[in-house]
Design a protein around this motif. Structure first.
Motif, PDB file in Angstrom:
ATOM      1  N   SER A 175      82.853  88.838  64.905  1.00 52.49           N
ATOM      2  CA  SER A 175      83.362  89.697  65.969  1.00 52.49           C
ATOM      3  C   SER A 175      84.863  89.913  65.802  1.00 52.49           C
ATOM      4  O   SER A 175      85.617  88.959  65.577  1.00 52.49           O
ATOM      5  N   LYS A 176      85.277  91.171  65.890  1.00 48.35           N
ATOM      6  CA  LYS A 176      86.711  91.477  65.760  1.00 48.35           C
ATOM      7  C   LYS A 176      87.487  91.065  67.001  1.00 48.35           C
ATOM      8  O   LYS A 176      88.695  90.847  66.933  1.00 48.35           O
ATOM      9  N   GLY A 177      86.813  90.990  68.124  1.00 48.20           N
ATOM     10  CA  GLY A 177      87.485  90.602  69.351  1.00 48.20           C
ATOM     11  C   GLY A 177      88.447  91.670  69.838  1.00 48.20           C
ATOM     12  O   GLY A 177      88.385  92.840  69.438  1.00 48.20           O
ATOM     13  N   TYR A 178      89.372  91.262  70.686  1.00 48.77           N
ATOM     14  CA  TYR A 178      90.336  92.185  71.277  1.00 48.77           C
ATOM     15  C   TYR A 178      91.620  92.145  70.470  1.00 48.77           C
ATOM     16  O   TYR A 178      92.232  91.087  70.326  1.00 48.77           O
ATOM     17  N   PRO A 179      92.064  93.290  69.905  1.00 50.79           N
ATOM     18  CA  PRO A 179      93.290  93.278  69.099  1.00 50.79           C
ATOM     19  C   PRO A 179      94.529  93.032  69.947  1.00 50.79           C
ATOM     20  O   PRO A 179      94.644  93.533  71.062  1.00 50.79           O
ATOM     21  N   SER A 180      95.448  92.245  69.414  1.00 48.30           N
ATOM     22  CA  SER A 180      96.699  91.935  70.105  1.00 48.30           C
ATOM     23  C   SER A 180      97.855  92.671  69.456  1.00 48.30           C
ATOM     24  O   SER A 180      97.930  92.764  68.227  1.00 48.30           O
ATOM     25  N   VAL A 181      98.737  93.188  70.268  1.00 53.08           N
ATOM     26  CA  VAL A 181      99.924  93.879  69.769  1.00 53.08           C
ATOM     27  C   VAL A 181     101.010  92.844  69.494  1.00 53.08           C
ATOM     28  O   VAL A 181     101.454  92.130  70.403  1.00 53.08           O
ATOM     29  N   LEU A 182     101.438  92.772  68.245  1.00 58.84           N
ATOM     30  CA  LEU A 182     102.495  91.821  67.871  1.00 58.84           C
ATOM     31  C   LEU A 182     103.854  92.495  67.778  1.00 58.84           C
ATOM     32  O   LEU A 182     104.887  91.849  68.010  1.00 58.84           O
ATOM     33  N   ILE A 183     103.861  93.775  67.428  1.00 58.69           N
ATOM     34  CA  ILE A 183     105.117  94.533  67.366  1.00 58.69           C
ATOM     35  C   ILE A 183     104.908  95.853  68.096  1.00 58.69           C
ATOM     36  O   ILE A 183     103.924  96.550  67.865  1.00 58.69           O
ATOM     37  N   GLU A 184     105.819  96.193  68.977  1.00 65.34           N
ATOM     38  CA  GLU A 184     105.757  97.453  69.704  1.00 65.34           C
ATOM     39  C   GLU A 184     107.130  98.109  69.676  1.00 65.34           C
ATOM     40  O   GLU A 184     108.104  97.562  70.181  1.00 65.34           O
ATOM     41  N   ASP A 185     107.194  99.274  69.037  1.00 64.19           N
ATOM     42  CA  ASP A 185     108.426 100.054  68.941  1.00 64.19           C
ATOM     43  C   ASP A 185     109.589  99.233  68.388  1.00 64.19           C
ATOM     44  O   ASP A 185     110.708  99.270  68.894  1.00 64.19           O
ATOM     45  N   GLY A 186     109.296  98.467  67.339  1.00 66.08           N
ATOM     46  CA  GLY A 186     110.339  97.703  66.673  1.00 66.08           C
ATOM     47  C   GLY A 186     110.682  96.380  67.326  1.00 66.08           C
ATOM     48  O   GLY A 186     111.602  95.685  66.882  1.00 66.08           O
ATOM     49  N   HIS A 187     109.958  95.991  68.371  1.00 60.83           N
ATOM     50  CA  HIS A 187     110.236  94.747  69.093  1.00 60.83           C
ATOM     51  C   HIS A 187     109.027  93.811  68.979  1.00 60.83           C
ATOM     52  O   HIS A 187     107.881  94.245  69.118  1.00 60.83           O
ATOM     53  N   VAL A 206     104.648  92.068  57.735  1.00 63.74           N
ATOM     54  CA  VAL A 206     105.345  93.350  57.806  1.00 63.74           C
ATOM     55  C   VAL A 206     105.642  93.864  56.400  1.00 63.74           C
ATOM     56  O   VAL A 206     105.442  95.045  56.085  1.00 63.74           O
ATOM     57  N   ARG A 207     106.117  92.973  55.531  1.00 60.06           N
ATOM     58  CA  ARG A 207     106.416  93.380  54.148  1.00 60.06           C
ATOM     59  C   ARG A 207     105.139  93.764  53.398  1.00 60.06           C
ATOM     60  O   ARG A 207     105.153  94.677  52.573  1.00 60.06           O
ATOM     61  N   LYS A 208     104.036  93.054  53.678  1.00 55.22           N
ATOM     62  CA  LYS A 208     102.762  93.392  53.029  1.00 55.22           C
ATOM     63  C   LYS A 208     102.287  94.789  53.417  1.00 55.22           C
ATOM     64  O   LYS A 208     101.579  95.445  52.655  1.00 55.22           O
ATOM     65  N   GLN A 209     102.679  95.225  54.601  1.00 53.66           N
ATOM     66  CA  GLN A 209     102.285  96.549  55.067  1.00 53.66           C
ATOM     67  C   GLN A 209     103.225  97.640  54.560  1.00 53.66           C
ATOM     68  O   GLN A 209     103.053  98.821  54.892  1.00 53.66           O
ATOM     69  N   GLY A 210     104.239  97.248  53.764  1.00 53.37           N
ATOM     70  CA  GLY A 210     105.126  98.219  53.160  1.00 53.37           C
ATOM     71  C   GLY A 210     106.399  98.513  53.920  1.00 53.37           C
ATOM     72  O   GLY A 210     107.098  99.487  53.624  1.00 53.37           O
ATOM     73  N   PHE A 211     106.739  97.649  54.888  1.00 52.42           N
ATOM     74  CA  PHE A 211     107.974  97.842  55.652  1.00 52.42           C
ATOM     75  C   PHE A 211     108.999  96.782  55.277  1.00 52.42           C
ATOM     76  O   PHE A 211     108.642  95.662  54.897  1.00 52.42           O
ATOM     77  N   ARG A 212     110.270  97.132  55.399  1.00 49.95           N
ATOM     78  CA  ARG A 212     111.312  96.182  55.042  1.00 49.95           C
ATOM     79  C   ARG A 212     111.581  95.168  56.151  1.00 49.95           C
ATOM     80  O   ARG A 212     111.897  94.014  55.879  1.00 49.95           O
ATOM     81  N   ASN A 213     111.458  95.608  57.400  1.00 50.13           N
ATOM     82  CA  ASN A 213     111.690  94.702  58.526  1.00 50.13           C
ATOM     83  C   ASN A 213     110.946  95.202  59.757  1.00 50.13           C
ATOM     84  O   ASN A 213     110.338  96.285  59.747  1.00 50.13           O
ATOM     85  N   VAL A 214     111.026  94.407  60.814  1.00 47.82           N
ATOM     86  CA  VAL A 214     110.299  94.699  62.052  1.00 47.82           C
ATOM     87  C   VAL A 214     110.759  96.013  62.677  1.00 47.82           C
ATOM     88  O   VAL A 214     109.961  96.744  63.266  1.00 47.82           O
ATOM     89  N   LYS A 215     112.027  96.348  62.549  1.00 48.35           N
ATOM     90  CA  LYS A 215     112.575  97.546  63.170  1.00 48.35           C
ATOM     91  C   LYS A 215     111.924  98.831  62.664  1.00 48.35           C
ATOM     92  O   LYS A 215     111.968  99.867  63.338  1.00 48.35           O
ATOM     93  N   GLU A 216     111.320  98.783  61.480  1.00 48.22           N
ATOM     94  CA  GLU A 216     110.677  99.962  60.916  1.00 48.22           C
ATOM     95  C   GLU A 216     109.246 100.151  61.417  1.00 48.22           C
ATOM     96  O   GLU A 216     108.617 101.161  61.125  1.00 48.22           O
ATOM     97  N   VAL A 217     108.743  99.188  62.178  1.00 49.24           N
ATOM     98  CA  VAL A 217     107.343  99.214  62.631  1.00 49.24           C
ATOM     99  C   VAL A 217     107.268  99.733  64.067  1.00 49.24           C
ATOM    100  O   VAL A 217     107.947  99.224  64.955  1.00 49.24           O
ATOM    101  N   TYR A 218     106.428 100.755  64.267  1.00 49.17           N
ATOM    102  CA  TYR A 218     106.223 101.246  65.634  1.00 49.17           C
ATOM    103  C   TYR A 218     105.207 100.379  66.365  1.00 49.17           C
ATOM    104  O   TYR A 218     105.407  99.994  67.508  1.00 49.17           O
ATOM    105  N   VAL A 219     104.089 100.083  65.696  1.00 50.08           N
ATOM    106  CA  VAL A 219     103.089  99.203  66.295  1.00 50.08           C
ATOM    107  C   VAL A 219     102.404  98.407  65.189  1.00 50.08           C
ATOM    108  O   VAL A 219     102.137  98.936  64.104  1.00 50.08           O
ATOM    109  N   LEU A 220     102.171  97.137  65.463  1.00 47.48           N
ATOM    110  CA  LEU A 220     101.409  96.275  64.563  1.00 47.48           C
ATOM    111  C   LEU A 220     100.477  95.443  65.408  1.00 47.48           C
ATOM    112  O   LEU A 220     100.905  94.760  66.344  1.00 47.48           O
ATOM    113  N   THR A 221      99.180  95.527  65.084  1.00 52.40           N
ATOM    114  CA  THR A 221      98.184  94.761  65.828  1.00 52.40           C
ATOM    115  C   THR A 221      97.399  93.876  64.875  1.00 52.40           C
ATOM    116  O   THR A 221      97.325  94.140  63.671  1.00 52.40           O
ATOM    117  N   VAL A 222      96.781  92.836  65.415  1.00 54.08           N
ATOM    118  CA  VAL A 222      95.924  91.960  64.630  1.00 54.08           C
ATOM    119  C   VAL A 222      94.729  91.566  65.495  1.00 54.08           C
ATOM    120  O   VAL A 222      94.881  91.310  66.698  1.00 54.08           O
TER     121      VAL A 222
END
Length: 237
Positions: A175-187, A206-222
């Motif tokens: 079961s994938k369960g409920y996804p959690s937001v770890l990064i929202e709009d760079g925070h 974040v680096r595995k997803q092709g970004f240099r740092n958290v500030k470049e990410v709009y949303v990241l969920t797991v």
């Protein structure tokens, strides 16, 4: 000094602004107390509540000479009655049937029930539109269609037209369960991150997803299986 509360014929503009703020906060708290309800799933008692509350607290916002205390007290009484009726409907099935509409079967075993459509005042065009919205444009695939109490139409397809599931194929995926937001709009949402790992772990993802740092990410969920989704944002400067 308290003209915004007692009312005055020549109530200044700031008095109306204060009244608007008070009413907004008051209604916000009242709605939170009454509980969350989907606007799509509104029923007659919710509609009546909304209309009366809007009329009661709306008049003091347009009439500066009207005291604010009376309408707010009336709104509290109406909110209490609404809460009581909702609780009574929850505990008493017979009363629930009085204030909530019963579901109406409009397609039964693949046959459109014309009389039920007429009773529900649904045209054929509206029915076909709702079926398309339910991803069921082909009438020959439909076993049952039901007009629910909230006005939406739910569709049950014939068994042979059901989508193939992993269980049908002898698989048992996690079961994938409920996804959690770890990064929202760079925070970073630290409360959610604690469930999955550390800041260092998140930086690595974040680096595995092709970004240099958290500030470049709009949303990241797991999700609970560890699957990660990330989407970038435009970083100014």
């Amino acid at each position: 000094m308290f003209d915004f509360w007692t009312g005055a014929e020549d109530l200044p503009v700031y008095g109306f602004l204060i009244r608007a703020l008070i009413v907004y906060v008051y209604i916000f708290i009242l709605v939170k107390i009454l509980g969350q309800r989907s606007m799509v799933a509104i029923n007659p008692i919710d509609f009546i509540f909304g209309v009366i509350i809007g009329d009661v607290v709306g008049e003091p916002l347009s009439s500066g000479d009207m005291p604010l205390g009376g309408p707010l007290a009336a709104a509290a009484l109406i909110g209490g009655l609404h809460l009581g009726l909702s609780y009574l409907a929850l505990k008493t099935p017979r009363f629930r049937r009085v204030i909530e509409e019963e579901p109406i079967v409009i397609i039964e075993k693949g046959k459109i029930l014309v009389e039920e459509l007429r009773k529900a005042k649904i045209t054929l065009e509206s029915l076909l539109m709702d079926l398309r919205l339910n991803n069921a444009p082909d009438l020959s695939e439909i076993d049952y269609a039901v007009l629910e109490a909230n006005g939406q139409i739910s569709v049950i397809k014939k068994t042979k037209y059901d989508s193939l599931t992993p269980t049908d194929m002898g698989q048992a995926p996690k079961s994938k369960g409920y996804p959690s937001v770890l990064i929202e709009d760079g925070h970073i949402i630290e409360a959610n991150l604690k469930k999955y790992g550390t800041i260092q772990w998140l930086d690595e993802q974040v680096r595995k997803q092709g970004f240099r740092n958290v500030k470049e990410v709009y949303v990241l969920t797991v999700d609970e299986t560890g699957q990660i989704y990330a989407s970038g944002r435009e970083v100014k400067g």
